[in-house]
Design a protein around this motif. Structure first.
Motif, PDB file in Angstrom:
ATOM      1  N   TRP A  54       0.817  -1.220   0.000  1.00  0.00           N
ATOM      2  CA  TRP A  54       0.000   0.000   0.000  1.00  0.00           C
ATOM      3  C   TRP A  54       0.845   1.262   0.000  1.00  0.00           C
ATOM      4  O   TRP A  54       0.329   2.350  -0.241  1.00  0.00           O
TER       5      TRP A  54
ATOM      6  N   GLN B 121      -6.353   2.885   0.694  1.00  0.00           N
ATOM      7  CA  GLN B 121      -6.505   1.426   0.648  1.00  0.00           C
ATOM      8  C   GLN B 121      -7.479   0.937   1.712  1.00  0.00           C
ATOM      9  O   GLN B 121      -8.313   0.066   1.445  1.00  0.00           O
TER      10      GLN B 121
ATOM     11  N   GLN C  28     -11.049   1.330   0.837  1.00  0.00           N
ATOM     12  CA  GLN C  28     -11.522   0.409  -0.195  1.00  0.00           C
ATOM     13  C   GLN C  28     -11.760  -1.003   0.335  1.00  0.00           C
ATOM     14  O   GLN C  28     -12.379  -1.819  -0.357  1.00  0.00           O
ATOM     15  N   GLN C  29     -11.285  -1.273   1.546  1.00  0.00           N
ATOM     16  CA  GLN C  29     -11.341  -2.634   2.071  1.00  0.00           C
ATOM     17  C   GLN C  29     -12.764  -3.098   2.390  1.00  0.00           C
ATOM     18  O   GLN C  29     -13.125  -4.239   2.171  1.00  0.00           O
TER      19      GLN C  29
ATOM     20  N   SER D 244      -1.765   7.035   1.067  1.00  0.00           N
ATOM     21  CA  SER D 244      -2.062   5.822   0.295  1.00  0.00           C
ATOM     22  C   SER D 244      -2.666   4.735   1.179  1.00  0.00           C
ATOM     23  O   SER D 244      -3.537   3.976   0.731  1.00  0.00           O
TER      24      SER D 244
END
Length: 219
Positions: free
Chosen positions: A90, A191, A194-195, A187
């Motif tokens: 990530w 991430q 989006q999990q 970043s």
């Protein structure tokens, strides 16, 4: 608890907020047979003079924790906030240097104080009412202790014992990517969002708070 300066959290309002959001505590006491750990939801009351706050809960009467704790020792209540595995893939800097490794982000509060027994049915009922009100407050149709027959709840209350822990000291550890460059934190936030996993959004918000609080990159 090992907590480097950049991971230490000392703001009382932040510690209290985590306890209220995540009330299920790991309660650790020293008993006749060594360390004992139980998992008990605890309500946090307001601070008073000399006390950071008071934790209140109840345990089964058959649970030896309220009888076996050695006198003149502290109890430790551990409150676990959001946690998340952080993949090195990530990080933006993975493509730049490759010098990245996995880690785990988490936020916890350790609260210390003497465990006091409240073997009083009325005290226990009031504590159950407070805990239920706290947990049901977000529901469209909240349940209350009064919804159950009083004779029924009265019998159940006889089977439990109240406990109270005045907090005389506490420590917090927020390991939320403060040791990463700002672009890596950005970043990681992206991430996590989006999990779609439990706690991911909350962890992303804790990392984002390191910007809001004016915490910059470590030297």
């Amino acid at each position: 608890m090992y907590r480097p300066d950049h991971f230490e959290e000392i703001r009382p309002e932040v510690l209290r907020d985590l306890i209220r959001r995540h009330p299920l505590a790991t309660l650790v006491v020293l008993g006749a047979n060594g360390l004992e750990a139980n998992h008990i939801p605890l309500c946090l009351s307001s601070a008073t003079e000399g006390v950071l706050g008071v934790l209140q809960g109840h345990v089964a009467r058959a649970n030896p924790v309220w009888r076996d704790m050695l006198p003149n020792t502290e109890a430790l209540a551990i409150f676990h906030g959001p946690q998340s595995y952080i993949s090195p893939s990530w990080y933006v800097t993975k493509a730049e240097t490759g010098k990245v490794v996995p880690t785990w982000n988490y936020a916890v509060v350790h609260a210390y104080g003497p465990l006091q027994v409240k073997d009083d049915p009325e005290w226990v009922r009031e504590q159950m009412v407070a805990l239920t009100r706290q947990q049901e407050s977000g529901f469209a149709v909240p349940w209350s202790v009064a919804d159950a027959p009083q004779e029924f709840t009265g019998r159940l209350i006889q089977q439990v014992v109240g406990i109270e822990i005045p907090i005389y000291r506490w420590v917090g550890k927020w390991k939320v990517s403060q040791n990463q460059p700002l672009r890596n934190r950005d970043s990681v936030i992206a991430q996590l969002e989006q999990q779609g996993r439990p706690g991911s959004d909350e962890m992303a918000e804790l990392i984002r708070a390191t910007f809001k609080d004016g915490r910059e990159e470590l030297p």
